[in-house]
Design an enzyme around this catalytic site. Structure first.
Site, PDB file in Angstrom:
ATOM      1  N   HIS A 130      13.160  14.542 -15.052  1.00 31.67           N
ATOM      2  CA  HIS A 130      13.495  15.734 -15.838  1.00 31.67           C
ATOM      3  C   HIS A 130      14.831  16.274 -15.321  1.00 31.67           C
ATOM      4  CE1 HIS A 130      11.927  19.624 -17.933  1.00 31.67           C
ATOM      5  NE2 HIS A 130      13.257  19.579 -17.952  1.00 31.67           N
ATOM      6  N   ASN A 143       6.362  11.441 -12.003  1.00 32.75           N
ATOM      7  CA  ASN A 143       7.605  12.219 -12.053  1.00 32.75           C
ATOM      8  C   ASN A 143       8.221  12.229 -10.657  1.00 32.75           C
ATOM      9  OD1 ASN A 143       9.456  14.465 -11.927  1.00 32.75           O
ATOM     10  ND2 ASN A 143       8.555  15.250 -13.812  1.00 32.75           N
ATOM     11  N   THR A 191      10.567  25.808 -13.351  1.00 26.26           N
ATOM     12  CA  THR A 191       9.735  24.707 -13.835  1.00 26.26           C
ATOM     13  C   THR A 191       9.284  25.042 -15.245  1.00 26.26           C
ATOM     14  OG1 THR A 191       7.833  23.282 -13.334  1.00 26.26           O
ATOM     15  CG2 THR A 191       7.569  25.646 -12.926  1.00 26.26           C
ATOM     16  N   GLU A 193      12.465  13.756 -19.648  1.00 23.05           N
ATOM     17  CA  GLU A 193      12.112  15.077 -20.157  1.00 23.05           C
ATOM     18  C   GLU A 193      13.340  15.983 -20.138  1.00 23.05           C
ATOM     19  OE1 GLU A 193       7.549  15.286 -18.361  1.00 23.05           O
ATOM     20  OE2 GLU A 193       9.121  16.542 -17.504  1.00 23.05           O
ATOM     21  N   HIS A 223       1.437  18.915 -16.135  1.00 23.00           N
ATOM     22  CA  HIS A 223       1.734  20.157 -15.420  1.00 23.00           C
ATOM     23  C   HIS A 223       0.514  20.621 -14.628  1.00 23.00           C
ATOM     24  CE1 HIS A 223       4.773  23.295 -14.663  1.00 23.00           C
ATOM     25  NE2 HIS A 223       3.716  23.987 -14.287  1.00 23.00           N
ATOM     26  N   ASP A 224       0.649  20.553 -13.315  1.00 19.50           N
ATOM     27  CA  ASP A 224      -0.383  20.979 -12.362  1.00 19.50           C
ATOM     28  C   ASP A 224      -1.644  20.119 -12.387  1.00 19.50           C
ATOM     29  OD1 ASP A 224       1.286  22.895 -11.379  1.00 19.50           O
ATOM     30  OD2 ASP A 224       0.270  24.596 -12.302  1.00 19.50           O
ATOM     31  N   GLY A 275       3.964  14.821 -11.005  1.00 22.14           N
ATOM     32  CA  GLY A 275       4.966  14.729  -9.965  1.00 22.14           C
ATOM     33  C   GLY A 275       4.640  15.532  -8.728  1.00 22.14           C
ATOM     34  N   HIS A 276       4.667  16.852  -8.846  1.00 23.31           N
ATOM     35  CA  HIS A 276       4.585  17.729  -7.679  1.00 23.31           C
ATOM     36  C   HIS A 276       3.342  17.453  -6.836  1.00 23.31           C
ATOM     37  CE1 HIS A 276       5.406  21.352  -5.330  1.00 23.31           C
ATOM     38  NE2 HIS A 276       4.118  21.601  -5.398  1.00 23.31           N
ATOM     39  N   HIS A 326      17.888  18.439  -8.911  1.00 25.80           N
ATOM     40  CA  HIS A 326      17.062  17.334  -8.393  1.00 25.80           C
ATOM     41  C   HIS A 326      17.550  16.022  -9.004  1.00 25.80           C
ATOM     42  CE1 HIS A 326      14.986  18.674 -12.017  1.00 25.80           C
ATOM     43  NE2 HIS A 326      14.478  19.724 -11.393  1.00 25.80           N
ATOM     44  N   ARG A 352      17.987  18.479 -15.128  1.00 21.89           N
ATOM     45  CA  ARG A 352      18.367  19.794 -15.620  1.00 21.89           C
ATOM     46  C   ARG A 352      19.879  19.962 -15.523  1.00 21.89           C
ATOM     47  NH1 ARG A 352      12.962  20.773 -13.960  1.00 21.89           N
ATOM     48  NH2 ARG A 352      11.856  22.048 -15.493  1.00 21.89           N
TER      49      ARG A 352
END
Length: 240
Positions: free
Chosen positions: A43, A7, A101, A70, A192-193, A215-216, A50, A45
């Site tokens: 993703h 991501n 998020t 996404e 996620h995470d 991603g993060h 971003h 938004r």
């Protein structure tokens, strides 16, 4: 073997913080592919804080691996974007407007009729569909009636319990949900995470996992370890 989709939202956040085009998002995505990633995830938004909608079209023109978009399909602009760009996969996420998020999956029982309708729109366009769900067997079972090709398990609770040293407790509901998905013929993604510490155990315990989207944590690791090295470190966590 489980595929790694990177991501790149955080790279877009960095670019947007100063204006201009540094880092160059398209070049970064192509480099990530070259470094070994199996796909690129974005993703966008509605506020484009971003990923910008224009980025999606730019990326679609050049990517060589699977492109995953996404977003929340209740936004017509998002639906139009996906149908126009035709990625390999669209992942439907029930985000609220302005949400920082993603923090929960679909209630696939309550929203079953809506999901059936919107999933059909994308599938009729030849786009594989995945929907974001919590590790709850009842939600997985209801997801199977919507026509979706895959589900993506929302893994924040796994990451929290794993970090607390409770890896068996952490993985238990996800294994149960994953088994249910497999028995119902659903493909399985997760995200996620997830990070380079908890990813290996997750993928080893659920070896039929199709794809993870990260991603993060990956971009944070890349600050210290370098982007090429980090992509390859994550890929190695998926090899058993």
């Amino acid at each position: 073997m489980t595929k790694l989709s990177v991501n790149i939202n955080k790279l877009a956040t960095l670019r947007n913080s100063r204006g201009g085009n540094n880092p160059n998002l398209v070049k970064s995505a192509l480099d990530i592919e070259q470094f070994g990633a199996d796909g690129i995830t974005v993703h966008p938004r509605p506020d484009e804080r971003h990923i910008r909608y224009a980025d999606v079209y730019d990326l679609k023109k050049v990517l060589n691996t699977e492109f995953n978009i996404e977003g929340n399909p209740t936004e017509q602009k998002f639906v139009d974007l996906v149908l126009a760009s035709k990625p390999a996969q669209v992942t439907l996420v029930p985000d609220a407007l302005g949400q920082l998020t993603s923090n929960h999956g679909w209630n696939t029982i309550e929203h079953q009729a809506y999901l059936k309708t919107i999933i059909a729109v994308f599938k009729n366009a030849g786009i594989r569909v995945s929907i974001f769900v919590d590790a709850d067997v009842s939600m997985v079972e209801a997801a199977a009636t919507t026509g979706t090709d895959r589900i993506e398990l929302y893994t924040e609770s796994y990451a929290v319990e794993f970090a607390n040293g409770q890896k068996e407790k952490a993985i238990a509901p996800f294994k149960e949900a994953a088994e249910a998905a497999k028995s119902l013929g659903l493909g399985l993604n997760a995200g996620h995470d997830l990070d380079r510490f908890n990813l290996g155990y997750f993928s080893k315990e659920i070896p039929w996992l199709n794809e993870v989207s990260i991603g993060h944590a990956l971009i944070c690791d890349a600050i210290y370890l370098g982007l090429e090295n980090t992509v390859q470190l994550y890929k190695r966590q998926l090899t058993h």
